[in-house]
Scaffold this motif. Structure first.
Motif, PDB file in Angstrom:
ATOM      1  N   GLY A  32       4.746  -1.504  -7.087  1.00 34.57           N
ATOM      2  CA  GLY A  32       6.085  -2.044  -6.876  1.00 34.57           C
ATOM      3  C   GLY A  32       7.027  -1.045  -6.235  1.00 34.57           C
ATOM      4  N   GLN A  33       6.689   0.248  -6.283  1.00 35.58           N
ATOM      5  CA  GLN A  33       7.546   1.286  -5.721  1.00 35.58           C
ATOM      6  C   GLN A  33       7.224   1.607  -4.261  1.00 35.58           C
ATOM      7  OE1 GLN A  33       5.976   1.781  -8.842  1.00 35.58           O
ATOM      8  NE2 GLN A  33       7.834   0.988  -9.791  1.00 35.58           N
ATOM      9  N   GLN A  34       6.092   1.126  -3.753  1.00 30.88           N
ATOM     10  CA  GLN A  34       5.755   1.389  -2.351  1.00 30.88           C
ATOM     11  C   GLN A  34       4.962   0.228  -1.781  1.00 30.88           C
ATOM     12  OE1 GLN A  34       3.487   5.016  -2.348  1.00 30.88           O
ATOM     13  NE2 GLN A  34       1.551   3.982  -2.610  1.00 30.88           N
ATOM     14  N   THR A  35       5.047   0.080  -0.485  1.00 31.32           N
ATOM     15  CA  THR A  35       4.339  -0.980   0.213  1.00 31.32           C
ATOM     16  C   THR A  35       3.400  -0.356   1.227  1.00 31.32           C
ATOM     17  OG1 THR A  35       6.232  -2.436  -0.006  1.00 31.32           O
ATOM     18  CG2 THR A  35       4.626  -3.016   1.672  1.00 31.32           C
ATOM     19  N   VAL A  36       2.177  -0.805   1.233  1.00 29.04           N
ATOM     20  CA  VAL A  36       1.207  -0.364   2.229  1.00 29.04           C
ATOM     21  C   VAL A  36       1.231  -1.410   3.332  1.00 29.04           C
ATOM     22  CG1 VAL A  36      -1.209   0.187   2.681  1.00 29.04           C
ATOM     23  CG2 VAL A  36      -0.196   0.743   0.462  1.00 29.04           C
ATOM     24  N   SER A  37       1.724  -1.024   4.504  1.00 29.47           N
ATOM     25  CA  SER A  37       1.837  -1.995   5.591  1.00 29.47           C
ATOM     26  C   SER A  37       0.551  -2.108   6.388  1.00 29.47           C
ATOM     27  CB  SER A  37       3.002  -1.638   6.516  1.00 29.47           C
ATOM     28  OG  SER A  37       2.815  -0.346   7.050  1.00 29.47           O
ATOM     29  N   GLU A  38      -0.233  -1.033   6.440  1.00 24.35           N
ATOM     30  CA  GLU A  38      -1.499  -1.076   7.163  1.00 24.35           C
ATOM     31  C   GLU A  38      -2.374   0.062   6.681  1.00 24.35           C
ATOM     32  OE1 GLU A  38      -3.095  -0.388  11.713  1.00 24.35           O
ATOM     33  OE2 GLU A  38      -1.047  -1.036  11.412  1.00 24.35           O
ATOM     34  N   GLU A  39      -3.661  -0.187   6.588  1.00 24.98           N
ATOM     35  CA  GLU A  39      -4.594   0.891   6.281  1.00 24.98           C
ATOM     36  C   GLU A  39      -5.923   0.578   6.940  1.00 24.98           C
ATOM     37  OE1 GLU A  39      -6.087  -0.474   1.842  1.00 24.98           O
ATOM     38  OE2 GLU A  39      -5.171   1.463   2.093  1.00 24.98           O
ATOM     39  N   GLU A  40      -6.647   1.633   7.252  1.00 22.47           N
ATOM     40  CA  GLU A  40      -7.939   1.485   7.899  1.00 22.47           C
ATOM     41  C   GLU A  40      -8.853   2.586   7.392  1.00 22.47           C
ATOM     42  OE1 GLU A  40      -8.861   0.365  12.283  1.00 22.47           O
ATOM     43  OE2 GLU A  40      -8.509   2.521  12.203  1.00 22.47           O
ATOM     44  N   ARG A  78     -18.314   2.538  11.241  1.00 23.38           N
ATOM     45  CA  ARG A  78     -17.960   1.191  10.792  1.00 23.38           C
ATOM     46  C   ARG A  78     -16.495   1.206  10.359  1.00 23.38           C
ATOM     47  NH1 ARG A  78     -19.678  -3.348   8.755  1.00 23.38           N
ATOM     48  NH2 ARG A  78     -21.877  -2.979   9.134  1.00 23.38           N
ATOM     49  N   LYS A  79     -15.713   0.274  10.890  1.00 22.58           N
ATOM     50  CA  LYS A  79     -14.315   0.168  10.473  1.00 22.58           C
ATOM     51  C   LYS A  79     -14.203  -0.890   9.381  1.00 22.58           C
ATOM     52  CE  LYS A  79     -11.965   1.714  14.563  1.00 22.58           C
ATOM     53  NZ  LYS A  79     -10.944   1.455  15.538  1.00 22.58           N
ATOM     54  N   HIS A  80     -13.357  -0.614   8.438  1.00 24.52           N
ATOM     55  CA  HIS A  80     -13.130  -1.559   7.339  1.00 24.52           C
ATOM     56  C   HIS A  80     -11.633  -1.657   7.137  1.00 24.52           C
ATOM     57  CE1 HIS A  80     -13.442  -3.649   3.568  1.00 24.52           C
ATOM     58  NE2 HIS A  80     -12.723  -2.711   2.988  1.00 24.52           N
ATOM     59  N   ARG A  81     -11.093  -2.831   7.301  1.00 24.57           N
ATOM     60  CA  ARG A  81      -9.666  -3.041   7.054  1.00 24.57           C
ATOM     61  C   ARG A  81      -9.514  -3.661   5.672  1.00 24.57           C
ATOM     62  NH1 ARG A  81      -6.151  -2.187  11.069  1.00 24.57           N
ATOM     63  NH2 ARG A  81      -6.970  -2.200  13.164  1.00 24.57           N
ATOM     64  N   THR A  82      -8.649  -3.066   4.901  1.00 22.11           N
ATOM     65  CA  THR A  82      -8.343  -3.608   3.578  1.00 22.11           C
ATOM     66  C   THR A  82      -7.036  -4.356   3.676  1.00 22.11           C
ATOM     67  OG1 THR A  82      -9.401  -1.685   2.588  1.00 22.11           O
ATOM     68  CG2 THR A  82      -8.032  -3.011   1.157  1.00 22.11           C
ATOM     69  N   PRO A  83      -7.010  -5.613   3.271  1.00 24.82           N
ATOM     70  CA  PRO A  83      -5.760  -6.373   3.390  1.00 24.82           C
ATOM     71  C   PRO A  83      -4.642  -5.754   2.566  1.00 24.82           C
ATOM     72  CG  PRO A  83      -7.508  -7.712   2.400  1.00 24.82           C
ATOM     73  CD  PRO A  83      -8.064  -6.357   2.665  1.00 24.82           C
ATOM     74  N   SER A  84      -3.459  -5.707   3.151  1.00 27.46           N
ATOM     75  CA  SER A  84      -2.279  -5.191   2.449  1.00 27.46           C
ATOM     76  C   SER A  84      -1.600  -6.329   1.715  1.00 27.46           C
ATOM     77  CB  SER A  84      -1.305  -4.565   3.442  1.00 27.46           C
ATOM     78  OG  SER A  84      -1.936  -3.507   4.105  1.00 27.46           O
ATOM     79  N   ARG A  85      -0.866  -5.971   0.683  1.00 22.75           N
ATOM     80  CA  ARG A  85      -0.131  -6.982  -0.080  1.00 22.75           C
ATOM     81  C   ARG A  85       1.022  -7.497   0.718  1.00 22.75           C
ATOM     82  NH1 ARG A  85       1.412  -5.856  -6.199  1.00 22.75           N
ATOM     83  NH2 ARG A  85       0.639  -3.789  -6.085  1.00 22.75           N
TER      84      ARG A  85
END
Length: 85
Positions: A32-40, A78-85
């Motif tokens: 709740g204190q931070q938002t992950v907008s994109e990660e790879e 191999r790239k793996h994208r994890t969906p952000s909240r």
């Protein structure tokens, strides 16, 4: 709002012919204190990432699993994208 962009590289070598079971805790925390907008996550080996989340803490763990022969010739890893909240 403060925005950060991080890049981390982890290198390791497994010398056992039998391999090893590895579990990584390298994903950014989604709280709740931070938002992950994109990660790879870029994996240089022919593995399939199995990502699970601890329901009590929302901490994510990744266990790489061996992939089949058809997936072993991935140029550049191999790239793996994890969906952000």
């Amino acid at each position: 709002m403060i925005q950060l962009q991080l890049q981390v590289e982890l290198a390791y070598e497994i010398r056992s012919p039998a391999g090893a079971d590895l579990i990584f805790n390298v994903h950014a925390a989604q709280t709740g204190q931070q938002t992950v907008s994109e990660e790879e996550l870029l994996l240089s080996q022919p593995v399939i990432p199995d990502v699970a989340m601890d329901p009590a803490t929302a901490t994510r763990f990744m266990r790489p699993r061996r992939s089949g022969p058809a997936e072993s010739d991935i140029p550049g890893g191999r790239k793996h994208r994890t969906p952000s909240r």
